[in-house]
Design an enzyme around this catalytic site. Structure first.
Site, mmCIF file in Angstrom:
data_model
loop_
_atom_site.group_PDB
_atom_site.id
_atom_site.type_symbol
_atom_site.label_atom_id
_atom_site.label_comp_id
_atom_site.label_asym_id
_atom_site.label_seq_id
_atom_site.Cartn_x
_atom_site.Cartn_y
_atom_site.Cartn_z
ATOM 1 N N THR A 193 6.533 -2.005 11.406
ATOM 2 C CA THR A 193 6.008 -0.699 11.833
ATOM 3 C C THR A 193 4.498 -0.665 11.601
ATOM 4 O O THR A 193 3.899 0.410 11.619
ATOM 5 C CB THR A 193 6.658 0.460 11.039
ATOM 6 O OG1 THR A 193 6.538 0.158 9.644
ATOM 7 C CG2 THR A 193 8.111 0.651 11.410
ATOM 8 N N ARG A 228 1.471 -3.377 12.672
ATOM 9 C CA ARG A 228 0.789 -3.708 13.922
ATOM 10 C C ARG A 228 1.425 -4.970 14.501
ATOM 11 O O ARG A 228 1.760 -5.905 13.753
ATOM 12 C CB ARG A 228 -0.711 -3.968 13.695
ATOM 13 C CG ARG A 228 -1.563 -2.735 13.495
ATOM 14 C CD ARG A 228 -1.656 -1.876 14.758
ATOM 15 N NE ARG A 228 -2.544 -0.726 14.573
ATOM 16 C CZ ARG A 228 -2.164 0.484 14.169
ATOM 17 N NH1 ARG A 228 -0.892 0.727 13.885
ATOM 18 N NH2 ARG A 228 -3.050 1.466 14.046
ATOM 19 N N ILE A 254 2.370 2.997 2.346
ATOM 20 C CA ILE A 254 3.608 2.988 3.152
ATOM 21 C C ILE A 254 4.606 1.979 2.579
ATOM 22 O O ILE A 254 5.806 2.239 2.508
ATOM 23 C CB ILE A 254 3.302 2.722 4.645
ATOM 24 C CG1 ILE A 254 2.354 3.810 5.184
ATOM 25 C CG2 ILE A 254 4.596 2.699 5.471
ATOM 26 C CD1 ILE A 254 1.869 3.595 6.620
ATOM 27 N N GLY A 278 0.855 -1.191 0.000
ATOM 28 C CA GLY A 278 0.000 0.000 0.000
ATOM 29 C C GLY A 278 0.888 1.237 0.000
ATOM 30 O O GLY A 278 2.079 1.164 -0.350
ATOM 31 N N GLU A 289 0.594 -3.207 23.873
ATOM 32 C CA GLU A 289 1.365 -1.982 24.083
ATOM 33 C C GLU A 289 0.880 -1.301 25.344
ATOM 34 O O GLU A 289 -0.341 -1.251 25.551
ATOM 35 C CB GLU A 289 1.230 -1.071 22.869
ATOM 36 C CG GLU A 289 1.845 -1.728 21.622
ATOM 37 C CD GLU A 289 1.720 -0.906 20.337
ATOM 38 O OE1 GLU A 289 1.119 0.194 20.376
ATOM 39 O OE2 GLU A 289 2.212 -1.369 19.310
ATOM 40 N N HIS A 308 6.089 2.636 19.276
ATOM 41 C CA HIS A 308 4.988 2.997 18.370
ATOM 42 C C HIS A 308 5.041 4.481 17.983
ATOM 43 O O HIS A 308 4.122 5.248 18.293
ATOM 44 C CB HIS A 308 3.628 2.632 18.994
ATOM 45 C CG HIS A 308 2.561 2.439 17.945
ATOM 46 N ND1 HIS A 308 1.534 1.541 18.059
ATOM 47 C CD2 HIS A 308 2.367 3.033 16.733
ATOM 48 C CE1 HIS A 308 0.755 1.593 16.996
ATOM 49 N NE2 HIS A 308 1.243 2.502 16.170
HETATM 50 C C1 GLV Z 1 -0.457 4.388 13.748
HETATM 51 O O1 GLV Z 1 -0.097 3.285 14.026
HETATM 52 C C2 GLV Z 1 -1.628 4.686 13.009
HETATM 53 O O2 GLV Z 1 -2.416 3.766 12.721
HETATM 54 O O3 GLV Z 1 -1.831 5.863 12.700
#
Ligand code: GLV
Length: 328
Positions: free
Chosen positions: A236, A238, A162, A160, A267, A286
């Protein structure tokens, strides 16, 4: 908006967008730095028309049931796995999120973790601070040897926005890039691959899929065992996508060489987590989207989503667009 809508914001968020919201709505802001408990969240949201929340607030069916006036939920996050989207859709409540604005910032952190894990940056920092860099160890030929990033193969799990931003960074570093995603996506210079062929071929694997029923535990024991021996895992996205116990075992046994992790199944990270005791793991709390400019843009977008919904318009960034297709 005819009369002033009531908004509950689950945290105090700095900046002009929230001031603008306070000007137009009756805004109740949770006063503490820590998140409201589920009971506090339910009781403060009871009469709210809109909810401005963070990813630490669980917006489930039971909560929605207790908020009969609720017309909009807007999360200051791109991920919405903390919201029961089906329950919100069934109640006709649009759920806003903040895609796009955090893409580059999150990819920056993912690449920073990749570099840090490959070149043992955190270990080097600890070594210097601990006073181990002594005159008799000024320059050792085998001190903190890491892995080359240039010329290595990066496997992207998810392509996607990112994932694509990560691919661009990798290309700039002279990496070969493979990618798998549930729906095929083509990007110049990126070879699309099945997960089965990507895992054994990649020197670095970086996770960029959303957490949902299909991706929970996607990188479990058997997937980690199929990765190239000594490879580096970066997450980075989940925590729930990776089986942390299996990951710790793989890092301990040497099946994986290192990991860079910003997200965890629970978390904050449990102080008993085996990951904390492994030197070859770089851990961050996070902070993927945590730059000043990006966080400000996220709040701006979340407020835009909320105001649009309360005015009876579609949210510009809605995570459950099916809500607009429901018969009224
Ligand atoms: C961070 O993890 C978000 O979903 O914005």
């Amino acid at each position: 908006m005819s009369d002033r809508a009531r908004i509950f914001a689950t945290r105090s968020l700095a900046g002009a967008p929230l001031a603008g919201l306070a000007h137009r709505c009756d805004l109740d802001v949770w006063p503490a730095r820590t998140a409201p408990t589920p009971e506090q969240l339910a009781s403060r949201s009871r009469d709210a028309d809109g909810l401005l929340c963070l990813l630490t607030d669980r917006i489930d069916a039971a909560l929605l049931e207790r908020c009969p006036r609720l017309r909009a939920v807007s999360s200051v996050s791109v991920g919405v796995d903390h919201v029961d989207l089906d329950a919100a859709t069934a109640r006709g409540i649009p759920v806003g999120h903040t895609p796009g604005v955090l893409t580059e910032t999150t990819a920056d952190l993912a690449f920073a973790l990749l570099l840090a894990a490959a070149r043992r940056v955190a270990e080097g920092d600890r070594f210097v601070r601990a006073g181990e860099w002594t005159p008799d160890r000024v320059w050792e030929p085998d001190l903190l040897l890491g892995r080359d990033v240039h010329g290595a193969t990066l496997g992207l799990v998810g392509l996607g926005a990112i994932g694509q931003a990560m691919a661009r960074r990798a290309q700039g570093f002279g990496m070969r890039v493979l990618a798998w995603s549930r729906t095929r996506r083509d990007m110049p210079g990126v070879a699309f691959a099945s997960l089965d062929s990507l895992l054994p071929a990649a020197d670095f694997v970086s996770v960029h899929v959303a957490l949902n029923a299909d991706t929970r535990g996607l990188l479990g024991e058997s997937a980690l065992a199929r990765m190239k021996p000594g490879a580096v895992l970066v997450n980075t996205a989940r925590g729930g996508i990776v089986d942390e116990d299996a990951l710790a075992d793989a890092l301990r046994s040497g099946q994986l060489g290192a990991a860079g992790l910003d997200v965890f199944a629970r978390e904050p990270l449990d102080p008993a987590s085996p990951l904390l005791r492994l030197p070859n793991v770089v851990l961050t709390p996070h902070i993927g989207s945590a730059s000043e400019a990006t966080r400000a843009r996220m709040v701006e977008l979340a407020v835009e989503n909320l105001l649009a919904a309360l005015a009876g318009n579609p949210m510009p960034h809605c995570a459950n667009p099916a809500v607009y297709a429901r018969p009224t």
